[in-house]
Write a protein that holds these residues in place. Structure first.
Motif, short mmCIF file in Angstrom:
data_model
loop_
_atom_site.label_atom_id
_atom_site.label_comp_id
_atom_site.label_asym_id
_atom_site.label_seq_id
_atom_site.Cartn_x
_atom_site.Cartn_y
_atom_site.Cartn_z
N THR A 197 -57.72 -22.29 4.41
CA THR A 197 -57.88 -20.90 4.87
C THR A 197 -56.57 -20.38 4.80
OG1 THR A 197 -59.71 -21.89 6.46
CG2 THR A 197 -58.84 -19.43 6.61
N MET A 198 -55.57 -21.00 5.47
CA MET A 198 -54.37 -20.29 5.22
C MET A 198 -54.07 -19.94 4.04
SD MET A 198 -52.02 -21.78 8.22
CE MET A 198 -50.73 -20.50 8.27
N VAL A 213 -55.90 -19.45 1.32
CA VAL A 213 -56.74 -18.53 0.73
C VAL A 213 -56.15 -17.16 1.21
CG1 VAL A 213 -58.98 -17.45 0.96
CG2 VAL A 213 -58.59 -19.86 0.16
N VAL A 214 -56.07 -17.18 2.56
CA VAL A 214 -55.44 -15.79 3.19
C VAL A 214 -54.17 -15.31 2.34
CG1 VAL A 214 -54.50 -14.93 5.23
CG2 VAL A 214 -56.71 -16.15 5.55
N ILE A 215 -53.27 -16.34 2.42
CA ILE A 215 -52.01 -15.71 1.82
C ILE A 215 -52.24 -15.22 0.50
CG2 ILE A 215 -49.78 -16.65 1.33
CD1 ILE A 215 -49.99 -18.23 3.81
N LEU A 216 -52.87 -16.02 -0.39
CA LEU A 216 -53.50 -15.83 -1.90
C LEU A 216 -53.80 -14.43 -2.03
CD1 LEU A 216 -53.22 -16.91 -4.56
CD2 LEU A 216 -55.59 -17.45 -4.32
N LEU A 217 -54.92 -14.21 -0.95
CA LEU A 217 -55.62 -12.75 -0.96
C LEU A 217 -54.54 -11.75 -0.65
CD1 LEU A 217 -58.93 -13.86 0.62
CD2 LEU A 217 -58.68 -13.10 -1.89
N LEU A 218 -53.81 -12.05 0.30
CA LEU A 218 -52.70 -11.05 0.64
C LEU A 218 -51.99 -10.59 -0.39
CD1 LEU A 218 -52.84 -10.45 3.83
CD2 LEU A 218 -50.15 -11.22 3.77
N GLY A 219 -51.52 -11.83 -1.02
CA GLY A 219 -50.73 -11.69 -2.32
C GLY A 219 -51.17 -10.80 -3.51
N LEU A 220 -52.39 -11.23 -3.60
CA LEU A 220 -53.10 -10.67 -4.77
C LEU A 220 -53.28 -9.04 -4.41
CD1 LEU A 220 -55.60 -13.04 -5.78
CD2 LEU A 220 -53.95 -12.33 -7.08
N GLY A 221 -53.79 -8.72 -3.14
CA GLY A 221 -53.91 -7.39 -2.72
C GLY A 221 -52.98 -6.61 -2.76
N LEU A 222 -51.53 -7.28 -2.43
CA LEU A 222 -50.43 -6.34 -2.48
C LEU A 222 -50.16 -6.07 -3.73
CD1 LEU A 222 -47.86 -8.16 -0.06
CD2 LEU A 222 -48.34 -5.95 -0.07
N ILE A 258 -41.72 -6.51 -9.41
CA ILE A 258 -42.08 -6.43 -7.83
C ILE A 258 -43.28 -7.36 -7.97
CG2 ILE A 258 -43.01 -5.13 -5.77
CD1 ILE A 258 -41.45 -2.85 -7.20
N ALA A 259 -44.26 -7.14 -8.66
CA ALA A 259 -45.48 -8.13 -8.81
C ALA A 259 -45.05 -9.55 -8.73
CB ALA A 259 -46.53 -7.79 -9.86
N GLY A 260 -44.08 -9.82 -9.79
CA GLY A 260 -43.71 -11.16 -9.86
C GLY A 260 -42.83 -11.61 -8.70
N LEU A 261 -42.13 -10.93 -8.07
CA LEU A 261 -41.63 -11.20 -6.79
C LEU A 261 -42.53 -11.64 -5.65
CD1 LEU A 261 -38.63 -11.42 -5.73
CD2 LEU A 261 -38.87 -9.25 -4.86
N ILE A 262 -43.68 -10.71 -5.47
CA ILE A 262 -44.60 -10.63 -4.63
C ILE A 262 -45.17 -12.28 -4.71
CG2 ILE A 262 -46.84 -10.04 -4.06
CD1 ILE A 262 -45.91 -7.13 -4.06
N ILE A 263 -45.66 -12.30 -6.15
CA ILE A 263 -46.43 -13.70 -6.52
C ILE A 263 -45.65 -14.81 -6.15
CG2 ILE A 263 -47.26 -15.09 -8.33
CD1 ILE A 263 -48.37 -12.31 -9.43
N LEU A 306 -44.70 -19.23 -2.53
CA LEU A 306 -43.84 -19.96 -1.59
C LEU A 306 -44.37 -20.07 -0.16
CD1 LEU A 306 -40.93 -20.46 -2.69
CD2 LEU A 306 -40.06 -19.27 -0.62
N ALA A 307 -45.02 -18.83 0.08
CA ALA A 307 -45.72 -18.66 1.47
C ALA A 307 -46.60 -19.75 1.46
CB ALA A 307 -46.24 -17.42 1.64
N ILE A 308 -47.66 -19.96 0.36
CA ILE A 308 -48.80 -20.57 0.45
C ILE A 308 -48.17 -22.12 0.51
CG2 ILE A 308 -50.47 -21.84 -0.92
CD1 ILE A 308 -50.77 -19.13 -2.21
N LEU A 309 -47.07 -22.66 -0.04
CA LEU A 309 -46.61 -23.90 0.11
C LEU A 309 -46.12 -24.15 1.42
CD1 LEU A 309 -44.68 -24.13 -3.36
CD2 LEU A 309 -46.34 -25.62 -2.35
N LEU A 310 -45.49 -23.04 1.97
CA LEU A 310 -44.84 -23.32 3.47
C LEU A 310 -45.98 -23.24 4.39
CD1 LEU A 310 -41.86 -23.07 3.91
CD2 LEU A 310 -42.18 -21.00 5.00
N SER A 311 -46.98 -22.33 4.12
CA SER A 311 -48.03 -22.40 5.11
C SER A 311 -48.67 -23.78 4.94
CB SER A 311 -48.86 -21.23 4.71
OG SER A 311 -50.02 -21.64 3.85
N THR A 312 -49.12 -24.36 3.74
CA THR A 312 -49.51 -25.45 3.60
C THR A 312 -48.95 -26.62 4.50
OG1 THR A 312 -50.44 -25.01 1.38
CG2 THR A 312 -50.49 -27.11 1.95
N LEU A 313 -47.78 -26.71 4.12
CA LEU A 313 -46.81 -27.63 5.02
C LEU A 313 -46.94 -27.29 6.26
CD1 LEU A 313 -43.61 -27.68 2.82
CD2 LEU A 313 -44.85 -29.66 3.72
#
Lengths: 123, 630
Positions: free
Chosen positions: B32-33, B35-44, B175-180, B185-192
């Motif tokens: 879930t986390m 996915v949320v982060i991914l969606l956030l990223g994509l949305g951004l 910017i997009a690349g940065l965000i992605i 990173l966030a996903i990895l971090l959040s996964t951990l």
């Protein structure tokens, strides 16, 4: 009557023998007595009475036995038998009639009943 | 085709969604986390275009415009002096201000290029441009270029600065690349982190799970040890408490069940004892009539031991027949009737039902059948009880024999009384006076006899039914004996009487009249049965709780085989003698009964031809102990 008939009375009770004997004598019969079945048969063979008055209840050979033997014997077969009994149960009457008796008289009885029965039987 | 593909995708999506629903908590959280982060990223990323793009563009134009104006002022002098080289130099300088500048051109109002920064010729589409000032968006092969034109102050020249190409796109892409990148990173971090966190949460939940499972499997003593200090610990505590309560109620229940089972076992035992100790035979069958239980009395009465009978059909073993052998089971099976009517059925006693024992002997029985009904009133089996009625039939027979005996005995004197009375009243004859007297005497004697007979019958009846009234009083037996003997002496000349009573003979508590009756009876018999006379001896002895008396004669005696019958009713052993004297045949039976009422016993000893002695005992007090057999 021209010739008086002889009646054989069979009963183990002497009082009753007296009663029957006297009454029959008063009515003109000759009377023989026997107190056992054995005596009865012997007397029958010897004296050949015209009728037998036979008590059912007797010690030793009772009335039924005696009657059966009388009827089996050609010498005595034809002598009419009147039974005297204290009880008048249907099966007894039936049995007696089957054996060949012609009448049943139950005790106590009016002596004239006996006399009349005897006269009837000898007609 | 596209439709089916979409359909497949949809299916996949829902399947994985469903799978995810069943996935472990940990995975759920992590996924879930992520996915949320991914969606956030994509949305951004996608909102960049909408939000960022215009502002970027504005910025760019602003900057561009400023640069263009600055450059316009710088090149003004050179333009006026038509210094081409200076102009070019300035333009090149100007290009270096910002890397974003693609080209700079100076044109006059007609559109002729005065100077530019291109290495060769300026591209065709840039020539002959006549726009004076402002921003123009040019769509070139290299991408979008913003061209800002400003008039060179004090001249008629225009300076054009081209900014781009694809600048904005590039910026956005960066910017997009940065965000992605950040997203990943966030996903990895959040996964951990979520793994770690969920472990913290999941571990106690797993502990809870194990604990509850163990409790569920019956280990009510298991204590779930969770000390996380949060709701899970509270939950664990509640489970522990629940397990505790369950344990208590279980053990309470167990206790109850144990008690109930014990109670039931006791009941069963009791019932079993009752059934086995019954005097009546009892057997139980199932619905098909097969025997499943057979008690001790059933074994005794039928002669079949239980083990031979169990499992066999009732009608094989317990076949009911009539006295003359007819099978009554077929037409009136009591069990069948009980099943049909669903109530207790008594097998009719007429004709008497018989069963055949194992040894072939036949026994008369009375049979009762009852159905065993369950809660729903269905027949589950049957119970049959039966009783050996041989004794009852015997008693019945004896009773009816007694009745016929009695009626005969009563009719005999009655016949004489009536007969002689009727004879005396005969009208057709004349009877001599002496004969008449004789008849009257007979009537008198027979009346007396009848009276005695009736009296004796009543005595016997009362004794047998236990309704004889006793008048207890002090009785001096020696006195009684003397009195009676004196009376008897006057009645017979042939006999002598001698009395032998011990000195210590006590006064006893007895019913005087009855003791007199006993003695009179015995002495009467003694006289009767010694017709040739002789001595009649009466004795009396003292004992512990009983006194003993005897009456002996020197008469005809009694045969050994007749002794057993002596005390029975109407037994006239010696007809010659008993005939002559009035007797009822009940005398000795009554004596025995009266002696028994005094708790005593009566015995006889005799030698045929020599004499007889009757001995009896009486208790000194009523209610004393029964004399032991001796």
């Amino acid at each position: 009557m021209a010739e008086s008939k002889t009646i054989l009375i069979v009963d183990d009770d002497p009082v009753l023998l007296l009663l029957a004997r006297d009454n029959l004598r008063y009515s003109g019969f000759q009377v023989l007595e026997a107190t056992t079945g054995r005596q009865c048969i012997e007397t029958c063979i010897q004296k050949k009475p015209d009728l037998i008055v036979l008590d059912v209840r007797m010690p030793g050979m009772d009335g039924w036995e005696t009657c059966t033997q009388l009827k089996n014997n050609p010498l005595t077969r034809d002598i009419p038998v009147i039974f005297l009994t204290a009880s008048a149960q249907e099966q007894d009457i039936g049995r007696g009639l089957k054996l060949g008796a012609i009448k049943f008289i139950t005790k106590p009885f009016h002596p004239m009943d006996l006399v009349k029965a005897v006269e009837e039987a000898l007609k | 085709m596209a439709y089916s593909y979409c359909h497949l995708l949809y299916q996949e999506f829902t399947d994985s969604f469903y799978r995810m629903k069943k996935a472990s908590l940990q995975n759920k959280i992590t996924t879930t986390m992520a996915v949320v982060i991914l969606l956030l990223g994509l949305g951004l990323t996608f909102s960049l275009k909408a939000v960022l793009a215009p502002s970027l563009r504005k910025e760019l134009i602003k900057k561009g415009t400023a640069i263009t104006r600055l450059l316009a002022e710088r090149v003004a002098k050179s333009f006026l002096e038509r210094d081409g080289e200076q102009l070019r130099k300035l333009l090149q300088e100007g290009k270096t201000i910002s890397s974003d500048i693609s080209y700079i051109m100076v044109t006059d109002t007609k559109g002729d290029v005065s100077a530019h920064t291109f290495s060769g010729m300026p591209p065709g589409f840039l020539q002959n441009r006549t726009t004076l000032t402002g921003v123009q968006l040019l769509d070139t092969e290299k991408g979008l270029i913003y061209e800002i034109a400003a008039s060179i102050p004090g001249t008629r020249g225009i300076i054009r600065v081209g900014i781009g190409p694809g600048l904005i796109r590039r910026r956005l892409a960066n910017i997009a690349g940065l965000i992605i990148g950040i997203t990943i990173l966030a996903i990895l971090l959040s996964t951990l982190i979520s793994y770690g966190l969920s472990k913290v949460i999941i571990k106690p939940i797993k502990k809870l799970q194990t604990g509850v499972k163990k409790i569920g499997e019956g280990e009510l003593d298991y204590k779930i040890a969770i000390h996380t200090g949060d709701e899970i610990e509270k939950l664990a505590d509640e489970f522990n408490r629940m397990a505790e309560k369950l344990k208590d109620s279980y053990s309470g229940l167990e206790e109850k069940v144990r008690k109930a089972t014990e109670g039931l076992a006791e009941e069963k035992h009791r019932l079993e004892s009752v059934i086995q100790s019954m005097g009546e035979g009892l057997f139980i069958t199932d619905r098909k009539g097969e025997i499943i239980s057979w008690n001790v009395s059933a074994e005794k009465i039928t002669g079949y031991p239980a083990k031979e009978v169990l499992g066999r059909k009732c009608k094989e073993i317990f076949r009911i027949t009539s006295e003359d052998g007819r099978d009554l089971c077929l037409s009136q099976c009591p069990m069948k009737e009980a099943f049909q009517k669903k109530e207790i059925v008594l097998f009719p006693l007429n004709p008497t039902p018989y069963i055949t024992r194992k040894d072939g002997q036949r026994v008369p029985v009375s049979v009762i059948s009852a159905p065993i009904l369950d809660n729903k009133n269905n027949v589950g089996g049957g119970v049959e009880t039966f009783r050996d009625i041989t004794r009852e039939k015997e008693i019945d027979r004896m009773r009816s024999e007694f009745v016929s005996l009695v009626s005969h005995e009563l009719r005999t004197p009655l016949t004489a009384i009536k007969g002689f009375t009727d004879t005396l009243l005969r009208k057709d004859i004349k009877i001599a006076a002496t004969t008449g007297q004789e008849y009257l005497r007979i009537i008198q004697r027979q009346s007396n006899r009848l009276t005695r007979l009736i009296g004796d019958f009543l005595d016997v009846s009362k004794i047998e039914s236990g309704k004889m009234e006793m008048r207890w009083e002090k009785v001096c037996i020696p006195e009684l004996i003397t009195e009676l003997t004196n009376n008897f002496r006057t009645k017979t000349t042939k006999h002598t009487f001698s009395i032998f009573v011990t000195k210590d003979f006590p006064v006893i508590i007895a019913d005087r009249d009855k003791v007199e009756q006993i003695l009179v009876n015995l002495i009467d018999n003694a006289i009767k049965y010694s017709p040739h006379g002789g001595e009649i001896r009466i004795t009396g002895e003292n004992g512990n709780e009983f006194i003993k008396c005897s009456v002996s004669d020197q008469g005809v005696g009694i045969k050994k085989e007749d002794i057993d019958r002596l005390f029975e009713k109407f037994q006239r052993i010696n007809p010659e003698i008993s005939r002559q004297t009035p007797g009822t045949g009940l005398g000795l039976a009554i004596c025995q009964g009266l002696v028994k009422l005094h708790n005593g016993e009566i015995h006889v000893q005799s030698q045929y031809g020599r004499g007889t002695t009757f001995t009896f005992t009486l208790a000194k007090e009523p209610g004393g102990k029964k004399q032991p057999h001796g």
